[in-house]
Each structure stands twice: as C-alpha cells, then as structure tokens.
Design an enzyme around this catalytic site. Structure first.
Site, PDB file in Angstrom:
ATOM      1  N   LYS A  49      -9.740  74.043 -18.152  1.00 60.86           N
ATOM      2  CA  LYS A  49      -8.924  75.083 -18.027  1.00 60.86           C
ATOM      3  C   LYS A  49      -9.424  76.251 -18.775  1.00 60.86           C
ATOM      4  CE  LYS A  49      -4.057  76.794 -18.518  1.00 60.86           C
ATOM      5  NZ  LYS A  49      -2.575  76.223 -18.677  1.00 60.86           N
ATOM      6  N   LYS A  79      -9.247  75.125 -13.442  1.00 62.10           N
ATOM      7  CA  LYS A  79      -8.348  76.089 -13.411  1.00 62.10           C
ATOM      8  C   LYS A  79      -8.919  77.128 -14.205  1.00 62.10           C
ATOM      9  CE  LYS A  79      -3.688  77.429 -14.658  1.00 62.10           C
ATOM     10  NZ  LYS A  79      -2.861  77.253 -15.562  1.00 62.10           N
TER      11      LYS A  79
HETATM   12  C1  PBG Z   1       0.979  76.635 -18.639  1.00 63.34           C
HETATM   13  C2  PBG Z   1       0.359  77.118 -17.585  1.00 63.34           C
HETATM   14  C3  PBG Z   1      -0.331  78.370 -17.037  1.00 63.34           C
HETATM   15  C4  PBG Z   1      -0.742  78.251 -15.906  1.00 63.34           C
HETATM   16  C5  PBG Z   1      -0.217  76.918 -15.363  1.00 63.34           C
HETATM   17  N1  PBG Z   1       0.297  76.317 -16.508  1.00 63.34           N
HETATM   18  C6  PBG Z   1      -0.302  79.675 -17.722  1.00 63.34           C
HETATM   19  C7  PBG Z   1      -1.150  79.724 -18.943  1.00 63.34           C
HETATM   20  O1  PBG Z   1      -1.873  78.972 -19.287  1.00 63.34           O
HETATM   21  O2  PBG Z   1      -1.163  80.955 -19.681  1.00 63.34           O
HETATM   22  C8  PBG Z   1      -1.082  79.241 -14.980  1.00 63.34           C
HETATM   23  C9  PBG Z   1      -0.904  79.172 -13.482  1.00 63.34           C
HETATM   24  C10 PBG Z   1      -1.071  80.506 -12.690  1.00 63.34           C
HETATM   25  O3  PBG Z   1      -1.836  81.552 -13.105  1.00 63.34           O
HETATM   26  O4  PBG Z   1      -0.935  80.466 -11.569  1.00 63.34           O
HETATM   27  N2  PBG Z   1       0.224  76.396 -19.971  1.00 63.34           N
HETATM   28 ZN    ZN Z   2       0.934  76.534 -21.893  1.00 61.13          ZN
END
Ligand code: PBG
Ligand code: ZN
Length: 322
Positions: free
Chosen positions: A192, A245
């Site tokens: 991520k 992601k």
């Molecule tokens: C929580 C999380 C996030 C997303 C999914 N789980 C946000 C982040 O890391 O700030 C993002 C999903 C999206 O942008 O659609 N950690």
């Molecule tokens: Zn988070």
C-alpha cells in the site's frame, strides 16, 4: 511474409473467442461506509454515487447489491466518538461489529470483508497508537489483534488489515487461530503506497490525519523492489490474499507480484481513481462506461483476481445489459 493479425479482428464472435481477459461480477468487492443513526444516506461531494449510510440503509443496499449479483462487500466504519486509541473499533458494540451482526442476520449470504485499521477511529486520524508524533508499530499490533477478534466474533467472513504495520499478518493469524478462527481468511493490504489518490476517501471516511502524513508507514511510490518484498513478506507471514493499492498507477507492481506469488491478488481501485473518471464522464470528456470497462480489463490483465472498486455496481449493471 508478414503476420495478418487483423484476420481475427473482423468478426465480433471471433474477437470474443480470442479475448484473453474477461471481467465478471464475481471479481468484485464493493466498499460500504457505515455510520450510526437511522435513515442516513449522505452522498459525499468528492465521490458522486458513494454514500455514508446508517445500518438500516446498508441493509437496503444489500438488497440492491444482491439483485446485481454482487455478494462481496468491504466495510468501513465512521464511529460516533473518536479517541486516541480508536476504542470504538475494539468494542463488540462498535459501529463495525454492529453492522456485521445486522448484515449477517438479514443477509447471511453476503460475504462481509472488514477493513482493519484505526485511522477512522482515532481522533488524530493516524492508523494506530501514537508515540509522540509517530505510530508505534508494536503497540498497534496488539490492538489490531483485538480488533480482528471483534470482527471475527461479530461474523466477518474475511479480515483485511490496511494499516501497513510490520508483522501484522503473523500477529493476526496467531490471534485468530488462538480464538478458534483458523478458517477465517486474511486479505492483506500488503503493498500500500502513500498516495494522493486517497484524498476523496478521507472525506468519505472522515479519516484525514490531523497532522503530518502517512509516509512513515505507507510505501514510497518510487520503490519497486520494496513493493514486491512487502507482499512476499505477507505471504510468508500467512496472508491468504495479497493486494496492491492504489491500482491504476501501479499495474507494473501488480504484474511483478503476480509473477512472484501463487496467492490470489487483489487491487484496490481507490477513491481518487474513481473520482477522476466520474468527473471526466460528467463533463463528457470521455465515454464513461467504456473507460470504466477498459480500466477493469487492465486490472485483470495486469494480474488481479479481485477488484475492490466503487465502480462495482455500475460494472455489474453493464455486464447485465451486455
Ligand atoms: C485505511 C484505508 C484507506 C483506504 C482504504 N483503507 C485510507 C488511507 O490509507 O488513508 C483508501 C481507499 C480509497 O482511497 O478509496 N487505512
Ligand atoms: Zn488507516
């Protein structure tokens, strides 16, 4: 002599026969955002077509999803009260635990995935327990294990840790096994990135950090070798499904991890990616449906088995009408 590639392109049935990649409704997980109250269905300005919903509205939404053949959802909670350790996420009566129970009671055939993180539940908006201005990895692992058990006991079908804490998969696997949930799968947000594409999500989930950013736990978009190592490490720790992601700007990473693992892979087609297409479609700069499908095909072609996407309902409808 040259190859006549065009020979197989003249007839649409032949094009279908030689098509290498397909997109189906079974490929999708649809994100849902829950908050307390009743009769609440609030559209978020930066995400047209995406809503914060109270549990009763979520239950109605499940009816719609089933009609479309969409059975898999991932839940995000917006708690009434936020505090320094995200207590709502650790409580059997918290927003997510209550939502899982309600869905399982009314729609037991839905496959309920839970996002496991703390940023929506903490008053500082970071993904774990703070130590000064930085997230304490190992303290966060402990409360993450608690959160996983809360989700599991409420009836979650799969747990998806998204906080990018080191060692989380091993800790969650042990905790789940120890509590008798050895058959509950873990889908890791294994690779991520610290991405600007999450902007609209943070409005939706009300999880924008109150200071700083997430660069000390999420990955640097510039790092390819590390991106692969992150996912392979989670496989070694016992993840059942890996994830990249965001999706669109990272399809090279999807392909490389796919070639390095035998686990199923997911991509998260995130909020900013959705918002870009939505806005371009609204202004008639692109043929929206066509570009959405082309994007979904690209995810599958890159190696994704599973697509988490706000477009899931639109795609299901397109597939029904095709
Ligand atoms: C929580 C999380 C996030 C997303 C999914 N789980 C946000 C982040 O890391 O700030 C993002 C999903 C999206 O942008 O659609 N950690
Ligand atoms: Zn988070």
């Amino acid at each position: 002599m040259f190859q006549r590639f065009r020979r197989t392109r003249f007839n649409k049935h032949l094009r279908a026969l030689v098509r290498e990649t397909s997109v189906g409704v079974n490929d999708f997980i649809y994100p849902l955002f829950v908050r307390s109250g009743t009769g609440i269905k609030t559209e978020v300005a930066s995400m047209p077509g995406v809503y914060q919903m109270s549990i009763d509205e979520i239950l109605k939404e499940c009816v719609e999803l089933k009609k479309l053949g969409l059975y898999s959802i991932i839940l995000f909670g917006i708690p009434e009260v936020k505090d320094s350790i995200g207590s709502d996420a650790l409580c059997d009566h918290g927003i997510i635990a209550s939502t899982i129970r309600a869905i399982k009671e009314t729609h037991p055939e839905m496959f309920v995935v839970t996002d496991l993180c703390f940023c929506e539940y903490t008053d500082h908006g970071h993904c774990g327990i703070l130590n000064g201005e930085s997230v304490n990895n190992d303290a966060t692992l402990e409360i993450s294990a608690q959160q996983a058990i809360v989700h599991a006991k409420a009836g979650a079908d799969m747990i998806a840790p998204s906080g990018m804490m080191d060692g989380i998969i091993e800790v969650l696997r042990n905790a789940l096994d120890g509590a008798g949930f050895e058959n509950l799968p873990i889908m890791s947000y294994s690779t991520k990135f610290a991405s600007g594409y999450y902007g609209p999500f943070r409005d939706l989930a009300e999880s924008t950090p109150s200071f700083g950013d997430r660069a000390s736990y999420q990955m640097d978009p510039a790092n390819r070798r590390e991106a692969i190592a992150e996912s392979i490490e989670d496989e070694a720790q016992g993840a059942d499904i890996l994830m990249v992601k965001p999706a669109l700007a990272y399809l090279d990473i999807v392909r490389e991890i796919k070639d390095a693992t035998s686990l199923p892979m997911a991509v998260y087609n995130v909020s900013g990616e959705y918002a870009m297409l939505k806005l371009a479609g609204k202004h008639e700069l692109i043929d929206y449906n066509r570009v959405v499908m082309e994007t979904m095909v690209a995810f599958k072609r890159a190696g994704a088995d599973i697509i988490i996407s706000y477009h899931a309902k639109e795609v299901a409808l397109m597939l029904q009408n095709a």
